[in-house]
Design a protein around this motif. Structure first.
Motif, short mmCIF file in Angstrom:
data_model
loop_
_atom_site.label_atom_id
_atom_site.label_comp_id
_atom_site.label_asym_id
_atom_site.label_seq_id
_atom_site.Cartn_x
_atom_site.Cartn_y
_atom_site.Cartn_z
N SER A 21 0.83 -1.18 0.00
CA SER A 21 0.00 0.00 0.00
C SER A 21 0.88 1.24 0.00
CB SER A 21 -0.91 0.04 1.23
OG SER A 21 -1.77 -1.07 1.27
N CYS A 22 0.37 2.31 -0.59
CA CYS A 22 1.06 3.59 -0.57
C CYS A 22 0.02 4.69 -0.44
CB CYS A 22 1.88 3.80 -1.84
SG CYS A 22 2.59 5.47 -1.98
N ALA A 23 0.15 5.49 0.60
CA ALA A 23 -0.77 6.59 0.84
C ALA A 23 -0.05 7.92 0.67
CB ALA A 23 -1.36 6.49 2.24
N ALA A 24 -0.62 8.78 -0.15
CA ALA A 24 -0.12 10.13 -0.31
C ALA A 24 -0.88 11.06 0.63
CB ALA A 24 -0.29 10.60 -1.75
N SER A 25 -0.14 11.90 1.33
CA SER A 25 -0.77 12.81 2.27
C SER A 25 -0.21 14.22 2.09
CB SER A 25 -0.57 12.34 3.71
OG SER A 25 0.81 12.33 4.06
N GLY A 26 -0.92 15.20 2.62
CA GLY A 26 -0.51 16.58 2.52
C GLY A 26 -1.47 17.39 1.68
N ALA A 27 -1.05 18.60 1.36
CA ALA A 27 -1.87 19.53 0.59
C ALA A 27 -1.74 19.22 -0.90
CB ALA A 27 -1.49 20.97 0.90
N ILE A 28 -2.55 18.29 -1.37
CA ILE A 28 -2.48 17.81 -2.74
C ILE A 28 -3.60 18.43 -3.55
CG2 ILE A 28 -2.62 15.80 -4.24
CD1 ILE A 28 -1.52 14.17 -1.83
N GLU A 46 13.83 0.31 -11.58
CA GLU A 46 13.02 0.04 -12.75
C GLU A 46 11.54 0.23 -12.45
OE1 GLU A 46 13.29 -4.00 -14.09
OE2 GLU A 46 12.71 -4.84 -12.16
N LEU A 47 10.81 0.60 -13.47
CA LEU A 47 9.36 0.75 -13.34
C LEU A 47 8.72 -0.62 -13.20
CD1 LEU A 47 6.99 3.08 -15.23
CD2 LEU A 47 6.52 0.64 -15.23
N VAL A 48 7.77 -0.72 -12.28
CA VAL A 48 6.99 -1.93 -12.11
C VAL A 48 5.62 -1.75 -12.76
CG1 VAL A 48 5.97 -3.56 -10.49
CG2 VAL A 48 8.20 -2.53 -9.98
N THR A 49 4.86 -0.77 -12.28
CA THR A 49 3.54 -0.50 -12.81
C THR A 49 3.06 0.86 -12.34
OG1 THR A 49 1.25 -1.35 -12.94
CG2 THR A 49 2.43 -1.68 -10.86
N THR A 50 2.22 1.51 -13.15
CA THR A 50 1.65 2.80 -12.81
C THR A 50 0.18 2.84 -13.18
OG1 THR A 50 2.20 3.84 -14.94
CG2 THR A 50 3.83 4.02 -13.16
N ILE A 51 -0.54 3.77 -12.55
CA ILE A 51 -1.93 4.03 -12.89
C ILE A 51 -2.12 5.54 -12.90
CG2 ILE A 51 -2.65 3.82 -10.47
CD1 ILE A 51 -5.31 2.62 -11.57
N ASN A 52 -2.80 6.05 -13.94
CA ASN A 52 -2.97 7.49 -14.04
C ASN A 52 -4.37 7.91 -13.63
OD1 ASN A 52 -4.69 7.13 -16.25
ND2 ASN A 52 -3.29 8.03 -17.74
N GLN A 53 -4.63 9.22 -13.76
CA GLN A 53 -5.89 9.77 -13.26
C GLN A 53 -7.10 9.27 -14.03
OE1 GLN A 53 -5.86 14.08 -13.72
NE2 GLN A 53 -4.57 13.89 -15.54
N ARG A 71 -6.31 1.50 -7.13
CA ARG A 71 -6.29 2.76 -6.41
C ARG A 71 -7.57 2.98 -5.65
NH1 ARG A 71 -7.35 7.38 -11.11
NH2 ARG A 71 -9.47 6.66 -11.62
N ASP A 72 -7.47 3.80 -4.61
CA ASP A 72 -8.61 4.33 -3.90
C ASP A 72 -8.42 5.84 -3.93
OD1 ASP A 72 -10.51 5.28 -2.11
OD2 ASP A 72 -10.28 3.58 -0.74
N SER A 73 -9.04 6.49 -4.89
CA SER A 73 -8.82 7.91 -5.11
C SER A 73 -9.25 8.75 -3.91
CB SER A 73 -9.57 8.38 -6.36
OG SER A 73 -9.07 7.74 -7.52
N ALA A 74 -10.30 8.33 -3.22
CA ALA A 74 -10.78 9.08 -2.06
C ALA A 74 -9.75 9.12 -0.95
CB ALA A 74 -12.09 8.49 -1.55
N TYR A 79 -2.41 0.52 -4.43
CA TYR A 79 -2.06 -0.80 -3.93
C TYR A 79 -1.35 -1.58 -5.02
CZ TYR A 79 -5.74 0.61 -0.71
OH TYR A 79 -6.52 1.31 0.17
N LEU A 80 -0.52 -2.50 -4.59
CA LEU A 80 0.13 -3.41 -5.52
C LEU A 80 -0.08 -4.83 -5.02
CD1 LEU A 80 1.89 -3.78 -8.04
CD2 LEU A 80 3.90 -3.69 -6.54
N GLN A 81 -0.93 -5.56 -5.71
CA GLN A 81 -1.16 -6.97 -5.40
C GLN A 81 -0.16 -7.80 -6.18
OE1 GLN A 81 -3.43 -8.45 -3.18
NE2 GLN A 81 -2.15 -10.24 -3.63
#
Length: 121
Positions: A21-28, A46-53, A71-74, A79-81
């Motif tokens: 899991s990775c959570a971004a926090s702050g004034a985004i 190296e890049l593993v995987t990405t997801i865009n907006q 992703r959980d945009s809210a 997440y990376l399974q």
């Protein structure tokens, strides 16, 4: 300030699964892209995987069919399974984000501190 915090790394046997899991926090203001990179000892990151907006994903050929990003945009969280893990997947996994802080009109790259994934044979 904006921070990325990873969790979920650990030790697993070959063939096993792990969920990061990775959570971004702050004034985004807006997140364009989030994803995962990895770096094994003595190798380049190296890049593993990405997801865009728009929820478009890209993945390295080496993980297609085994790893899934979501992703959980809210919650500003991705997440990376990881399934069917192999010793070659052993690396430090870094969360990545390309986002716009609220205080600016520009986009910037952000990195987490990394979480260790070790796959034993």
């Amino acid at each position: 300030q904006v921070q990325l915090v990873e969790s979920g790394g650990g030790l697993v046997q070959a063939g096993g699964s792990l969920r990061l899991s990775c959570a971004a926090s702050g004034a985004i203001g807006n997140i364009n892209t989030m994803g995962w990179y990895r770096q094994a000892p003595g190798k380049q990151r190296e890049l593993v995987t990405t997801i865009n907006q728009r929820a478009y994903t890209s993945s390295a050929d080496s993980v297609k069919g085994r790893f899934t990003i979501s992703r959980d945009s809210a919650k500003n969280t991705v997440y990376l399974q990881m399934n069917s893990l192999q010793p070659e997947d052993t690396a430090v996994y870094y969360c990545y984000a390309y986002l716009r802080p609220m205080a600016t009109s520009g986009y910037y790259n952000y990195w987490g501190q990394g979480t260790q994934v070790t796959v034993s044979s």
